[in-house]
Structures are given as structure tokens and as C-alpha cells.
Design a protein around this motif. Structure first.
Motif, PDB file in Angstrom:
ATOM      1  N   MET A  97       2.685  39.440 -22.213  1.00 32.86           N
ATOM      2  CA  MET A  97       3.190  38.326 -21.438  1.00 32.86           C
ATOM      3  C   MET A  97       3.587  38.438 -20.089  1.00 32.86           C
ATOM      4  N   LEU A  98       3.657  39.781 -19.760  1.00 35.65           N
ATOM      5  CA  LEU A  98       4.032  40.288 -18.175  1.00 35.65           C
ATOM      6  C   LEU A  98       2.903  40.616 -17.693  1.00 35.65           C
ATOM      7  N   CYS A  99       1.722  40.829 -18.120  1.00 33.08           N
ATOM      8  CA  CYS A  99       0.323  41.386 -17.715  1.00 33.08           C
ATOM      9  C   CYS A  99      -0.126  40.245 -16.787  1.00 33.08           C
ATOM     10  N   PRO A 100      -0.288  40.372 -15.453  1.00 31.30           N
ATOM     11  CA  PRO A 100      -0.841  39.160 -14.551  1.00 31.30           C
ATOM     12  C   PRO A 100      -2.157  38.661 -15.052  1.00 31.30           C
ATOM     13  N   VAL A 114      -1.773  36.556 -18.271  1.00 33.76           N
ATOM     14  CA  VAL A 114      -1.072  35.337 -17.633  1.00 33.76           C
ATOM     15  C   VAL A 114      -2.148  34.303 -16.920  1.00 33.76           C
ATOM     16  N   GLU A 164       5.533  43.914 -12.379  1.00 35.33           N
ATOM     17  CA  GLU A 164       4.086  43.692 -12.655  1.00 35.33           C
ATOM     18  C   GLU A 164       3.289  42.653 -11.795  1.00 35.33           C
ATOM     19  N   PHE A 165       3.975  41.879 -11.309  1.00 36.44           N
ATOM     20  CA  PHE A 165       3.549  40.532 -10.433  1.00 36.44           C
ATOM     21  C   PHE A 165       3.654  41.177  -9.038  1.00 36.44           C
ATOM     22  N   MET A 202      11.191  33.371 -14.218  1.00 34.33           N
ATOM     23  CA  MET A 202      10.149  33.974 -14.567  1.00 34.33           C
ATOM     24  C   MET A 202       8.873  33.533 -15.520  1.00 34.33           C
ATOM     25  N   LEU A 203       9.487  32.688 -16.297  1.00 34.67           N
ATOM     26  CA  LEU A 203       8.845  31.895 -17.366  1.00 34.67           C
ATOM     27  C   LEU A 203       8.404  30.529 -17.124  1.00 34.67           C
ATOM     28  N   VAL A 253       5.362  31.043 -11.731  1.00 39.78           N
ATOM     29  CA  VAL A 253       4.451  32.058 -11.717  1.00 39.78           C
ATOM     30  C   VAL A 253       3.357  32.042 -10.774  1.00 39.78           C
ATOM     31  N   LEU A 254       2.531  30.749 -11.224  1.00 40.36           N
ATOM     32  CA  LEU A 254       1.302  30.538 -10.615  1.00 40.36           C
ATOM     33  C   LEU A 254       1.431  30.210  -9.159  1.00 40.36           C
ATOM     34  N   ALA A 314      10.759  43.906 -15.060  1.00 39.48           N
ATOM     35  CA  ALA A 314       9.633  44.033 -15.328  1.00 39.48           C
ATOM     36  C   ALA A 314       8.360  43.131 -14.904  1.00 39.48           C
ATOM     37  N   PHE A 315       8.878  41.794 -14.788  1.00 42.55           N
ATOM     38  CA  PHE A 315       8.070  40.744 -14.241  1.00 42.55           C
ATOM     39  C   PHE A 315       7.921  40.972 -12.741  1.00 42.55           C
TER      40      PHE A 315
END
Lengths: 157, 157, 157, 157
Positions: B39-42, B45, A90-91, A39-40, A45-46, A86-87
């Protein structure tokens, strides 16, 4: 007889986005896109995570199963399941995601070791017979992924 | 006499990417870009954090100070400092980042309350006299941000 | 018996990027991606043309033939072949492109009429048997296009 | 006394998007962003032209004048004014654009020669006193452009 190895079992300590644990033998007959990420990890992520979600949404009707696998091999404390949850929320990740089972005293979790993955993101395509047909570390473009998933879908059960 | 409010003090429980805590009064005479994120707000990021880093790199030579502020107001357990630290490392954030001080029993941290921020990402531009000249919740394009920072830089000390 | 219509003939007044004119009957047995565009249509320049080139490069080894078709139906004077030629050179289009044959006194060229296209960009997928299997006006994402081309490739000759 | 050269005169054979020809002396007191492009140059179509339009829209209220200059130095037949006109219409360019005056027997047009431009896209920023303060061949990011335009705006008339 085939030169393609059987896909090792998923070793998962916790699941998200699914009520029942996923198990490769039970998915025999279907095409599986296994997507390993952290997740980091920026490339995940991208690129990797949104692509996995696109595969999920595009091919759900054709019976492809997308499985995310959270393969934490660095910054372990930073990416505990509470943060992953949470990731995913949120995503807006809606496909099933499992936490790759940590091994006591080892940096690399169990499934990541079994597949001998080199890092994240890694995309693994498993055919209807449960064999690994593609394992790619890094980014693959959508044209390639769409074609490769369909190639496996075209194969007779 | 001015209609622009004085920027409230930063209330930070922990700093990253700086050896000494940052304090607005000590930055008087300089332009400050204060960037609030989670840090987990798209949106943070994908847009806000990389833009803050671009401001930092572009304007460092002109004396602009970019300050990241980790204003956790949801998923608190998921975004503890240990996770933030890994995030900053992996996403190559090099500008100073402070953890907005949590308040016992409250969801919204101290600095976020003092500035009456509506969410993340929020970009706040503070002039050489320590006044808030712009506070924007959401995304601003780079052309706008470049122009607004420069407008404040042009003002006499 | 099939519900898929036979692909109408290509009516082309001039070819680029090929030494010999292309003809659908001669391509029987292969999958054809026919891409209709105008060199001054933003959706074509930004999306359709680069996607057609990606299909060309990705699937060339599998026998897919990508055919660009310059279907000028507006600003005719602005998009003459001399301009198209420079466009193809500057935008590094390497797949064969034909100029859809203009019809005296008519705004819409011959092939565009025969396929009853609604505008540009339009992507048309033709199967090994020479039938139109997909005709889409507007944008299709790469995942979809990769999958659809492969689905046709999987069909027996 | 200044080390910045006076901006050479615009030599334009035809204007679009303006009822009256533009002339640098008449723009004294204002900041001018002069943007040289070719309608079939990919870096111009994908980056330079949309950026020029963004500058136009963002800074119009502050008195910045954006001037496009179609500096055809290759594929001359392909980029005649009739094609440029359709391009400007289709790509929704609303700022004034002049055709750099061709010189008989020469490949490079008049204004492009006077400014000694190296190619397209080129962005030239002219200050209120009519001096060239920045001339850049290639791409500049929006943060830089926003800041540089504002720096010139801040200078007293």
C-alpha cells in the motif's frame, strides 16, 4: 490595517524531514506554503503532495518554505506516524512535514481546527507578514499556484 | 504435460472485500489475475492497484477472478492490516485482497516466497488449469494485460 | 540601461481570433506571452498550445496578452492558413494567433528569424517595457510559467 | 449463418505507409483493426491515433493488420493529403493509412458512408472471416481493445 487574518500557530506533535521544529513566527519575512494532507487521501497522494514537493523544489532558491501538515481526521489508527514516515520515504517527499497534534477525545487535530480547514488536501499561502492570504480546499492547478506564490514573493518584506 | 508450473497455494492471514477466503483449487476452471502490491509502494498505488481494479471491473462478467495480495516485505510496521483496510476503502478497491501471511523472523511473507516474486507490483496470470502463465514484476500496459487475460479466457476449460 | 533586448517587431501576414492586428509597441505597459508553434508539431499540440491557452484564460483579467505565432519552418504546404484556421477552431484556441510572415525563398519566417528561435514550441515573455525577459525552446512546466508571468506582472509600469 | 455484416470494401484514393494498396478480401484470415480519424480532430490526435499505433506495434507479431482511414467530413480544404502526410510523419504513425475517397458534391467520403460511421474517431474490428464484429464511435480504453482484438485472434481461421 489588513483584512487578512494572522496565521494561527502550528501545533505539531512530531516532525519529519527537518532537524528543528518549524515555527511560523520564525519564518516571518518569508513566504510559507502550508500543505495539509492525509497519507491515505487519494486527492492528496495523487495531486496535493506531489504539487507541494514541486513548490518546494521550484521555489526553494527564492526563500519559500513549504510545510507539510499531516492532519489526520479519519482512520486515525491507519495513519500513525510510523506509517507516515514510510510514506514520506517511499513517495520521496523531501520537504518538512509535521504531524498535526491530536486532541484527546477529538477527531480533528489542533492546527486543522485553528485554521478551520474543511478537509484534505488544503493549501494555505502565508505572506511575509505572517498573514493567511489564500486557503484552498481541493485542487489548484500549477499555473495558479505558481502565480500566487510569486505574487507574495514580490511583496516587499 | 506442460511446462507451466502449478500456481502455489495462497497463504493469507486475513481477507478484505470477501466474505469467504479464496483458495486457488476452488477457482479451477476460471482465469485468475493475482496482483501483489504494497500500500505504500508508489508504483502500486499509481499503477498496479488501479489496473487490478480495472481488470476486476472489465472482466467480472467473463468469470475472471482478481485477487489482490498485500505482500509486505519492507516497512512492516507501517503497513499493518488496519492501515491496509483504510487504504482499500479510500482508494475504492472493491476486489478481494488478502494479507500475505507473515513468517516469523522473516522479512518476506509466505506466498511471495512461494512464487519467488522479486518485488511489487507483480501481476500473475493463472489459467483455468491452475498454472502460472505469466508473472511480471513492474508495469504492464493495459493493452497487453487485456490481451493476455483474454488469451487465457479463450482456452477451453 | 538594461541587458534585456527590446522585443523585435511581430511580422505577421494574417491574424486569427482578433479583429485588429496586434503590435508590440501598442502593448507597452502590459506583459506579453508570445507563443511560437506549428500546428503539426506534436510538442506544440500536446503541450505548448494548450499551455498558452491556459495562460490566456488564467491571466486575462490581470492584463497579460497571449499571442500565438504560427512559425512554419518545415512542411510549408501542409500548414497553410486554411489548415491553421481549422486547427484553431477544432482545438478551441481562443487567444489571438498570427501567421509569421513567410520570406520569399527562405525556409524560416520573418519573426522567427528576428527572435533567432531554435524551433517550436518556443515561449517568449516580454515585460511591460517591451523587453524580452525569457525565451525558452521546448517545454516549461506550469508552475514555472505561472511564477514567471507573475514576476513580470509585479513590476511597476 | 451469421448476424455480423460483411465489412464493406475500403474505398481509398491514396495510401501512406504502404507500398501496395490494402484490400479487405486479401486480408481474409487475419484480424483487421480499422481506425477512422481526421488529423484535426482532437479526440483522434490525443487518443485514437496513438491507440491505433499501439495496437499496430503490440499485435503486429500476431498477424493483426491495423488500417488507418482518413475520413474527412469537415474542413476539407484544411486536411488535404499533403497535410495528412506531414501529420503522419510528425506524429510518427507507422501503420498504413488510406485517404477515404471523396465523393463529388458530398461532404462525407465513400467508406465512411458505407460503414455508416457517426464521426471520428471510430474503431472497427473485423474478424478473420471479414465480418464487422465491433464498430465504436468515440474512445475505448486499452484494456477493452486489447481484450477484443485477442478474442478475435483466438477464433479459428
Amino acid at each position: 490595517m489588513s483584512s487578512h487574518p494572522a496565521a494561527p500557530a502550528l501545533q505539531v506533535s512530531q516532525w519529519f524531514n527537518t532537524e528543528t521544529p518549524l515555527d511560523l513566527p520564525a519564518l516571518r519575512g518569508r513566504v510559507v506554503a502550508l500543505h495539509a494532507f492525509q497519507m491515505l487521501c487519494p486527492g492528496c497522494v495523487l495531486h496535493g503532495v506531489p504539487q507541494a514537493e514541486r513548490i518546494h523544489r521550484h521555489f526553494a532558491g527564492e526563500g519559500v518554505v513549504v510545510v507539510g501538515l499531516h492532519t489526520v481526521f479519519e482512520h486515525h489508527e491507519a495513519m500513525q506516524p510510523v506509517s507516515l514516515q514510510a510514506f514520506l520515504h517511499e513517495f520521496r517527499v523531501t520537504h518538512p512535514v509535521g504531524v498535526d497534534a491530536p486532541l484527546a477525545g477529538q477527531r480533528i487535530p489542533a492546527t486543522m481546527q485553528a485554521y478551520e480547514m474543511q478537509g484534505t488536501p488544503t493549501l494555505i499561502l502565508i505572506d511575509r507578514a505572517g498573514r493567511v492570504r489564500r486557503q484552498h480546499f481541493g485542487q489548484l492547478d500549477d499555473l495558479t499556484v505558481g502565480a500566487e506564490v510569486m505574487r507574495l514573493l514580490c511583496e516587499a518584506r
